[in-house]
Motif scaffolding. Sequence first.
Motif, mmCIF file in Angstrom:
data_model
loop_
_atom_site.group_PDB
_atom_site.id
_atom_site.type_symbol
_atom_site.label_atom_id
_atom_site.label_comp_id
_atom_site.label_asym_id
_atom_site.label_seq_id
_atom_site.Cartn_x
_atom_site.Cartn_y
_atom_site.Cartn_z
ATOM 1 N N ILE A 231 12.974 48.629 21.680
ATOM 2 C CA ILE A 231 12.007 49.082 20.684
ATOM 3 C C ILE A 231 11.844 50.601 20.662
ATOM 4 C CG2 ILE A 231 9.969 48.900 22.168
ATOM 5 C CD1 ILE A 231 8.509 47.728 19.716
ATOM 6 N N SER A 232 12.024 51.252 21.814
ATOM 7 C CA SER A 232 11.809 52.696 21.883
ATOM 8 C C SER A 232 12.962 53.495 21.281
ATOM 9 C CB SER A 232 11.601 53.134 23.340
ATOM 10 O OG SER A 232 10.456 52.543 23.888
ATOM 11 N N PHE A 233 14.189 52.956 21.356
ATOM 12 C CA PHE A 233 15.348 53.747 20.970
ATOM 13 C C PHE A 233 16.168 53.145 19.836
ATOM 14 C CE2 PHE A 233 14.622 54.689 25.526
ATOM 15 C CZ PHE A 233 14.306 56.026 25.402
ATOM 16 N N VAL A 234 15.682 52.051 19.241
ATOM 17 C CA VAL A 234 16.472 51.431 18.185
ATOM 18 C C VAL A 234 16.604 52.350 16.975
ATOM 19 C CG1 VAL A 234 14.522 50.255 17.050
ATOM 20 C CG2 VAL A 234 16.810 49.259 16.953
ATOM 21 N N SER A 235 15.589 53.179 16.726
ATOM 22 C CA SER A 235 15.677 54.111 15.594
ATOM 23 C C SER A 235 16.741 55.174 15.836
ATOM 24 C CB SER A 235 14.323 54.772 15.351
ATOM 25 O OG SER A 235 13.848 55.418 16.518
ATOM 26 N N TYR A 237 19.315 54.761 17.847
ATOM 27 C CA TYR A 237 20.592 54.033 17.833
ATOM 28 C C TYR A 237 21.066 53.815 16.399
ATOM 29 C CZ TYR A 237 23.829 50.079 18.354
ATOM 30 O OH TYR A 237 24.927 49.243 18.296
ATOM 31 N N ALA A 238 20.142 53.467 15.508
ATOM 32 C CA ALA A 238 20.498 53.248 14.108
ATOM 33 C C ALA A 238 21.051 54.533 13.488
ATOM 34 C CB ALA A 238 19.278 52.766 13.334
ATOM 35 N N LYS A 239 20.451 55.652 13.850
ATOM 36 C CA LYS A 239 20.948 56.927 13.347
ATOM 37 C C LYS A 239 22.343 57.209 13.883
ATOM 38 C CE LYS A 239 19.640 61.798 12.929
ATOM 39 N NZ LYS A 239 18.633 62.845 13.277
ATOM 40 N N GLU A 240 22.558 56.869 15.144
ATOM 41 C CA GLU A 240 23.867 57.046 15.780
ATOM 42 C C GLU A 240 24.927 56.200 15.087
ATOM 43 O OE1 GLU A 240 24.831 55.470 19.930
ATOM 44 O OE2 GLU A 240 24.206 57.523 20.369
ATOM 45 N N GLN A 241 24.518 55.028 14.559
ATOM 46 C CA GLN A 241 25.445 54.096 13.903
ATOM 47 C C GLN A 241 25.445 54.245 12.381
ATOM 48 O OE1 GLN A 241 27.011 53.309 16.828
ATOM 49 N NE2 GLN A 241 27.343 51.277 15.960
ATOM 50 N N ASN A 242 24.782 55.273 11.864
ATOM 51 C CA ASN A 242 24.674 55.500 10.417
ATOM 52 C C ASN A 242 24.017 54.315 9.706
ATOM 53 O OD1 ASN A 242 26.013 58.068 10.473
ATOM 54 N ND2 ASN A 242 27.974 56.986 10.662
ATOM 55 N N LEU A 243 22.980 53.772 10.326
ATOM 56 C CA LEU A 243 22.229 52.643 9.764
ATOM 57 C C LEU A 243 20.752 53.015 9.619
ATOM 58 C CD1 LEU A 243 23.804 49.781 11.918
ATOM 59 C CD2 LEU A 243 24.336 50.328 9.534
ATOM 60 N N VAL A 244 20.518 54.239 9.178
ATOM 61 C CA VAL A 244 19.160 54.767 9.124
ATOM 62 C C VAL A 244 18.267 53.926 8.208
ATOM 63 C CG1 VAL A 244 17.741 56.747 8.494
ATOM 64 C CG2 VAL A 244 19.923 57.094 9.661
#
Length: 402
Positions: A231-235, A237-244
């Motif tokens: 929950i703390s880092f999923v945002s 991670y999404a940016k890292e995967q281009n899934l913003v």
Amino acid sequence: MDKPRLWTRDFISIAITNFLVFTTFFYLLVTLPIYTLQELHGAKTEAGLITTVFLIASILTRPFAGKWIEKAGKYVVFISSLIVLFAASALYFIPQSLIGLLFLRFFHGIGFGMATTATGAIVADLIPESRKGEGMGYYGLTLNLAMAIGPFLGLTVIQQTATSLMFSINACCAFFALVAGLFVKLPKKTFMPEREIERKTSMKIGDYLERSAIPVSLVSAFFGLIYSGIISFVSLYAKEQNLVEAASYFFVVYAVVLLISRPFTGKWFDIFGANLIIYPAILCFAVGTFLLSVSNTSLLFLASAALIGVGWGTVFPSFQTIAIQVAPPKKRALATATFLSIYDFGFGIGSFIFGIAAANIDYGSIYFYCSFLIIIGIGVYYLLHGRLSSHSIVKKVKKEVA
């Protein structure tokens, strides 16, 4: 015979207050790591520390909040906590360094610990005894809604607007929580005899921890440690995967699936016992985390959210129910406090540990390893509680009630 009213002004007000308090918690939980990295130029380790400091302050405050409630009264502590939360939320514009933000997070955590302790004590008084289960169920839904709306709002705001607006929205939520809290009026209670007050205010470890609830609380802390990384880092991670764009909807899917599944899983828990529900739920949690680790499309990313919602959304309330069931009836409130404090400790430590890990490996690898830690958690649960027969627990409760 008519049922006593549940949806009174006081109950609605305390529910709204709880919703707004947790909305600000989840709102900042997903935005502050991004703010720390982008605006304060902090490290990934420091981004995790932002959550850890907040929860440590909350954990340390809870036992004292209980004592303050006994001495000053629930309403005084309740309103004081909301004032602290609003003051802390209004101060987020000021810190320009990580140290300043950490001090503010600790102060904010004190208010959160006070508020969650006081609201839990007050709502128990406001709900009629004959509708306690129903009332607590609706009250618990405010947390689930906050879990969806807080992150969704936070990620949407931080992606599209300036940080000043981000903090303004947070302060507004805290302000309206205070306003809603002012509408709450407590039912009149008879005062305890002086001897009882003296006994209640003694400083003993038994006043703060219920021993029977500790084993399953430790299990929850183990899983909470893992869940904190999700929950703390999923945002990030999404940016890292281009899934913003998908990141905002991760928590919406998570909460919707959780809300749909909880009535069924709760009934199955009562019918089939804890083990037959918890073991499949843990596996579902592990599969969802594994899918998250390999997510490269929005569909896969959101599918992982659904599985984690079913898995963790079943595991956590099941653990909390067990903590209450194994405790003597007179100590179930203490068992709940024990459970939440130990869980928060695991969650807070996890945020820091995963922050350190993220400095050395990518988030996808962290989630990959987390999925295997969840599988190991099956053994942890079995050793600390699962090997006990659910039937023996029921017999124990019936014996204690009798």
